[in-house]
Design a protein around this motif. Structure first.
Motif, PDB file in Angstrom:
ATOM      1  N   LYS A  26       0.746  -1.259   0.016  1.00 16.87           N
ATOM      2  CA  LYS A  26      -0.095  -0.075   0.042  1.00 16.87           C
ATOM      3  C   LYS A  26       0.844   1.061   0.213  1.00 16.87           C
ATOM      4  N   THR A  27       2.004   1.266   0.624  1.00 16.39           N
ATOM      5  CA  THR A  27       2.903   2.440   0.970  1.00 16.39           C
ATOM      6  C   THR A  27       3.536   2.600  -0.465  1.00 16.39           C
ATOM      7  N   ALA A  28       3.949   1.684  -1.126  1.00 15.31           N
ATOM      8  CA  ALA A  28       4.780   1.747  -2.679  1.00 15.31           C
ATOM      9  C   ALA A  28       3.687   2.134  -3.496  1.00 15.31           C
ATOM     10  N   LEU A  29       2.572   1.920  -3.536  1.00 12.66           N
ATOM     11  CA  LEU A  29       1.556   1.822  -4.694  1.00 12.66           C
ATOM     12  C   LEU A  29       0.609   2.917  -4.321  1.00 12.66           C
ATOM     13  N   LEU A  30       0.046   3.176  -3.212  1.00 16.88           N
ATOM     14  CA  LEU A  30      -0.875   4.086  -2.757  1.00 16.88           C
ATOM     15  C   LEU A  30      -0.511   4.931  -1.409  1.00 16.88           C
ATOM     16  N   PRO A  31       0.317   5.574  -1.690  1.00 19.18           N
ATOM     17  CA  PRO A  31       0.898   6.224  -0.406  1.00 19.18           C
ATOM     18  C   PRO A  31      -0.066   7.384   0.266  1.00 19.18           C
ATOM     19  N   ARG A  32      -0.673   7.758  -0.520  1.00 15.92           N
ATOM     20  CA  ARG A  32      -1.719   8.789   0.165  1.00 15.92           C
ATOM     21  C   ARG A  32      -3.222   8.303   0.551  1.00 15.92           C
ATOM     22  N   ARG A  33      -3.370   7.023   0.446  1.00 20.32           N
ATOM     23  CA  ARG A  33      -4.516   6.392   0.646  1.00 20.32           C
ATOM     24  C   ARG A  33      -4.564   5.630   1.902  1.00 20.32           C
ATOM     25  N   ARG A  34      -5.762   5.417   2.747  1.00 16.38           N
ATOM     26  CA  ARG A  34      -5.851   4.918   3.870  1.00 16.38           C
ATOM     27  C   ARG A  34      -6.594   3.388   3.298  1.00 16.38           C
ATOM     28  N   ILE A  35      -6.216   2.127   3.711  1.00 13.12           N
ATOM     29  CA  ILE A  35      -6.567   1.142   3.363  1.00 13.12           C
ATOM     30  C   ILE A  35      -7.046   0.129   4.353  1.00 13.12           C
ATOM     31  N   ASP A  36      -7.825  -0.331   4.299  1.00 10.27           N
ATOM     32  CA  ASP A  36      -8.694  -1.149   5.715  1.00 10.27           C
ATOM     33  C   ASP A  36      -7.812  -2.449   5.677  1.00 10.27           C
ATOM     34  N   PHE A  37      -7.975  -2.950   6.886  1.00  7.64           N
ATOM     35  CA  PHE A  37      -7.237  -4.153   7.543  1.00  7.64           C
ATOM     36  C   PHE A  37      -7.168  -5.347   6.410  1.00  7.64           C
ATOM     37  N   GLY A  38      -8.569  -5.509   6.224  1.00  9.85           N
ATOM     38  CA  GLY A  38      -8.926  -6.686   5.350  1.00  9.85           C
ATOM     39  C   GLY A  38      -8.078  -6.809   3.919  1.00  9.85           C
ATOM     40  N   MET A  39      -8.136  -5.545   3.211  1.00 10.79           N
ATOM     41  CA  MET A  39      -7.586  -5.408   1.859  1.00 10.79           C
ATOM     42  C   MET A  39      -5.920  -5.857   2.103  1.00 10.79           C
ATOM     43  N   LYS A  40      -5.288  -5.094   3.105  1.00  9.74           N
ATOM     44  CA  LYS A  40      -4.011  -5.118   3.371  1.00  9.74           C
ATOM     45  C   LYS A  40      -3.508  -6.542   3.750  1.00  9.74           C
ATOM     46  N   ALA A  41      -4.231  -7.387   4.540  1.00  8.19           N
ATOM     47  CA  ALA A  41      -4.131  -8.538   4.970  1.00  8.19           C
ATOM     48  C   ALA A  41      -4.165  -9.667   3.554  1.00  8.19           C
ATOM     49  N   ALA A  42      -4.938  -9.585   2.637  1.00 12.42           N
ATOM     50  CA  ALA A  42      -5.265 -10.126   1.486  1.00 12.42           C
ATOM     51  C   ALA A  42      -4.111  -9.816   0.592  1.00 12.42           C
ATOM     52  N   TRP A  43      -3.549  -8.612   0.160  1.00  7.29           N
ATOM     53  CA  TRP A  43      -2.460  -8.227  -0.558  1.00  7.29           C
ATOM     54  C   TRP A  43      -1.356  -8.859  -0.015  1.00  7.29           C
ATOM     55  N   GLY A  44      -0.999  -8.883   1.415  1.00  5.14           N
ATOM     56  CA  GLY A  44      -0.061  -9.584   2.079  1.00  5.14           C
ATOM     57  C   GLY A  44       0.372 -10.907   2.031  1.00  5.14           C
ATOM     58  N   MET A  45      -0.812 -11.584   1.970  1.00  7.09           N
ATOM     59  CA  MET A  45      -0.900 -13.093   1.792  1.00  7.09           C
ATOM     60  C   MET A  45      -0.582 -13.438   0.433  1.00  7.09           C
ATOM     61  N   ALA A  46      -1.247 -12.656  -0.619  1.00  4.87           N
ATOM     62  CA  ALA A  46      -0.660 -12.854  -1.878  1.00  4.87           C
ATOM     63  C   ALA A  46       0.838 -12.899  -2.148  1.00  4.87           C
ATOM     64  N   PHE A  47       1.158 -11.645  -1.484  1.00  6.38           N
ATOM     65  CA  PHE A  47       2.713 -11.449  -1.456  1.00  6.38           C
ATOM     66  C   PHE A  47       3.383 -12.681  -0.907  1.00  6.38           C
ATOM     67  N   ALA A  48       2.935 -13.236   0.241  1.00  7.64           N
ATOM     68  CA  ALA A  48       3.647 -14.208   0.952  1.00  7.64           C
ATOM     69  C   ALA A  48       3.710 -15.562  -0.048  1.00  7.64           C
ATOM     70  N   THR A  49       2.919 -15.733  -1.127  1.00  4.99           N
ATOM     71  CA  THR A  49       2.742 -17.065  -1.897  1.00  4.99           C
ATOM     72  C   THR A  49       3.687 -16.674  -2.727  1.00  4.99           C
ATOM     73  N   ILE A  50       3.922 -15.402  -3.274  1.00 10.62           N
ATOM     74  CA  ILE A  50       5.104 -15.297  -4.499  1.00 10.62           C
ATOM     75  C   ILE A  50       6.414 -15.152  -3.880  1.00 10.62           C
ATOM     76  N   SER A  51       6.540 -14.757  -2.650  1.00  9.03           N
ATOM     77  CA  SER A  51       7.905 -14.899  -1.898  1.00  9.03           C
ATOM     78  C   SER A  51       8.113 -16.464  -1.821  1.00  9.03           C
ATOM     79  N   GLY A  52       7.274 -17.138  -1.444  1.00  9.61           N
ATOM     80  CA  GLY A  52       7.428 -18.600  -1.093  1.00  9.61           C
ATOM     81  C   GLY A  52       7.933 -19.316  -2.562  1.00  9.61           C
ATOM     82  N   GLY A  53       7.472 -18.617  -3.415  1.00 14.37           N
ATOM     83  CA  GLY A  53       8.111 -19.232  -4.767  1.00 14.37           C
ATOM     84  C   GLY A  53       9.482 -19.136  -4.975  1.00 14.37           C
TER      85      GLY A  53
END
Length: 639
Positions: A26-53
């Motif tokens: 969120k900070t890298a792509l949407l620095p001026r927007r407030r994003i709720d917990f659910g969206m950030k958690a979902a993005w982080g989970m997706a990022f975890a699977t990519i990092s896992g690869g």
């Protein structure tokens, strides 16, 4: 009790870590927007699977590296929370004020929190796993990953080839870093359901639903989740990512994102989604393709739309490529079956694909059963009413309509690919998020007079129908959750050390570093650091060229084939027929599906050949239940 509390706390740490990594995105792509917990958690989970690869391809997955990855996410969460502390305090005050004015809302919130807590607690330790799917196959992959740093090669494993690229396996490895195999359902559905609630509530509120109505919708979510899945493959995690992509597509217009930033954000989620399970790829591709087609048709700057679509596709493929390379090395294809069938038995003419060999009558019967599935006919009804005006993109609903089309079109595609067998199991990951999304839109719409629309009325009636049908299952599920909690507090292991000991003793009879070809009932208890282990989950279904001999050819061609692949040692738990008995095989064959019959016959015939080899080859271990043989050496009596 300490073991259960450790697992419970570790799950919360994983959830916080996902939110921290999502906050970084969120900070890298949407620095001026407030994003709720659910969206950030979902993005982080997706990022975890990519990092896992990447970590899997590099061979660096371990308890230590996962702890570092999780800890870094927690640190990011703490940092972003400190930066945004004023906004967090403001949100708490607003919530407290709303609760103080509405006693009914307090009851609803308490009910949601209670159900969410019980459900999560019940999945921290779980004990009712699939004896065949999970024990024979799915449990092995995260165990291999956490012990050896990578999923490694399993050229004889059907599930390794056709089920998942590996994203779900890495999430399970994250669980395994601090828990045992009883924790394999902590993220999916345990943590995933919490993220799902975090996605739905603010989205419902943003679309105009009152707090009480949004709370009741969450009660519906926890009252009527999917039935306990039949195995530990991805079920709820894809629901989360489908909805997070939908919310990203809907919200990004208001976020005023540049095409590059939106393309990157969508690609992260799409790659995470597609890495979870193969059957999710068609609806994901159709969903995003439809959306960009709508964008192209109405945009005044079509070059930006084409650029964004191309960027999304390219980055998604790039993020998936480490997983694809691992699959290619293990099973002979970058992506089954779109980029080749790899080592699948159908390549050698040894096995039909699931959709082959089915009679027209069985197809019609399966289609009729599928058409009456609530997870497909309810989205179709609500979607038809919601889009009946023929203007689906009116009011910015093109993303929702694209998901609806993806669901309707993908259902028969997936249905056909699995030969009509258990369509609900294979399609729930995209029909359920479609159902939830349509209900959110329907329930938040109002007619010109301020009353409810036909779509919202239909959604309420159908929700009540689903609740009524699931009433008994609701109580049974939550009783199971409480039993799991009690067993976890008592530190009940899924597999006791006494039960695992004979398997480890059998393994020690094989020289360190030698390849083991196993057909065991609980192969995941082996030490994968000591020996490379080839999993034989569906015998004869997958094998390296020129293909494993048919069981009909007898034991000797099998031995010759294995020796040609430099495999000398076979482990077979013959005492219980590796948990796959002839009665079970007959039960599967009686269903009438050709693929089920073939795999059942292959398995029983293969196991008989292993028993026959046990009589003609040198036994190096035999405790009356588990057999280890060296197929390169004849038995002493035959020399």
């Amino acid at each position: 009790m300490l073991g259960y509390l450790k697992g419970f706390t570790w799950g919360i740490c994983i959830l916080i870590s996902f939110t921290g990594w999502g906050g970084l995105i969120k900070t890298a792509l949407l620095p001026r927007r407030r994003i709720d917990f659910g969206m950030k958690a979902a993005w982080g989970m997706a990022f975890a699977t990519i990092s896992g690869g990447i970590m899997n391809l590099a061979g660096v997955v371990s308890k230590e590296s996962i702890t570092i990855f999780t800890g870094a996410g927690i640190a990011l969460f703490a940092l972003f929370s400190i930066i945004d502390y004023k906004g967090i305090i403001s949100d708490v005050r607003i919530a407290a004020k709303a609760l103080s004015k509405n006693k009914a809302l307090i009851i609803i919130v308490f009910g949601v929190l209670l159900l969410a807590a019980v459900q999560y607690a019940g999945f921290v330790n779980f004990y009712n796993f699939n004896q065949h799917d999970d024990y024979h196959g799915y449990f092995v992959y995260p165990e291999k990953m956490i012990q050896t740093g990578t999923m490694g090669d399993d050229p004889f494993s059907e599930r390794r080839l056709v089920s998942s690229l590996g994203g779900q396996v890495f999430l399970q490895a994250m669980e395994l870093a601090k828990t045992g195999p009883s924790g394999f359902r902590m993220i999916d559905p345990g943590i995933a359901m919490l993220i799902l609630a975090g996605l739905l509530f603010p989205w419902s509120r943003a679309r105009g639903m009152k707090a009480g109505a949004a709370g009741l919708f969450l009660l519906f979510l926890f009252f009527f989740p999917e039935k306990n899945p039949s195995n530990i493959t991805a079920h709820t995690t894809p629901v989360v990512l489908f909805l997070s992509i939908l919310r990203t597509l809907e919200g990004s217009r208001g976020w005023d994102m540049k095409p590059f930033a939106r393309g990157v954000l969508i690609a992260i989620q799409a790659a995470g989604l597609c890495s979870l399970k193969m059957n999710i790829i068609p609806p994901c591709v159709i969903f995003l393709g439809m959306f960009h087609a709508f964008e192209f048709s109405r945009s005044v700057n079509r070059k930006n739309v084409v650029f964004e679509a191309a960027l999304t596709a390219t980055l998604t493929a790039a993020c998936l490529f480490p997983w694809m390379l691992s699959l290619k090395h293990s099973s002979g294809t970058l992506l089954f079956p779109l980029l080749g069938k790899g080592y699948h038995g159908s390549v050698y003419g040894l096995l039909e694909m699931p959709y082959q060999g089915i009679s027209i009558g069985l197809w019609l019967k399966s289609m009729l059963i599928a058409a009456t599935n609530a997870y497909i006919f309810i989205p179709v009804i609500v979607g038809f009413i919601l889009f009946r005006d023929g203007r689906p993109i009116r009011g910015g609903r093109e993303a929702l309509f694209s998901l609806f089309v993806a669901c309707v079109v993908s259902y028969p595609i997936v249905f056909f690919s699995v030969g009509g067998f258990a369509p609900m199991y294979y399609t729930l990951s995209f029909t359920f998020p479609t159902l939830l999304a349509l209900m959110v839109h329907a329930l938040s719409e109002r007619s010109d007079s301020g009353g409810r629309t036909h779509a919202s009325i239909a959604a309420i009636i159908l929700a009540a129908f689903l609740v009524g049908c699931s009433w008994n299952q609701f109580f049974m599920r939550y009783q199971d959750y409480m039993r799991n909690v009690v067993s976890g507090i008592r530190n009940r292991p899924l597999i006791s050390s006494e039960r695992a000991a004979p398997y480890l003793s059998a393994q020690r009879s094989v020289p360190p570093g030698a390849v083991i070809f196993e057909r065991l009932d609980i192969p995941f208890v082996l030490d994968f650091r000591r020996n490379p282990v080839y999993v034989v989950d569906w015998p004869g279904t997958v094998s390296p060229p020129p293909g494993i001999p048919s069981y009909k050819e007898g034991p000797e061609p099998l031995a010759k084939y294995l020796l040609s692949k430099k495999i000398k040692y076979i482990m077979y738990s013959y005492g219980n027929e590796a948990g796959y008995h002839e009665d079970y095989a007959k039960e599967r064959s009686s269903l009438g599906y050709s693929w089920n019959t073939q795999t059942a016959m292959n398995t029983i015939g293969f196991q008989k050949n292993l028993s026959a080899l046990g009589k003609t080859r040198e036994k190096i271990f035999d405790d009356g239940s588990i057999l280890v043989i060296d197929i390169s050496r004849k038995a002493a009596l035959l020399k």
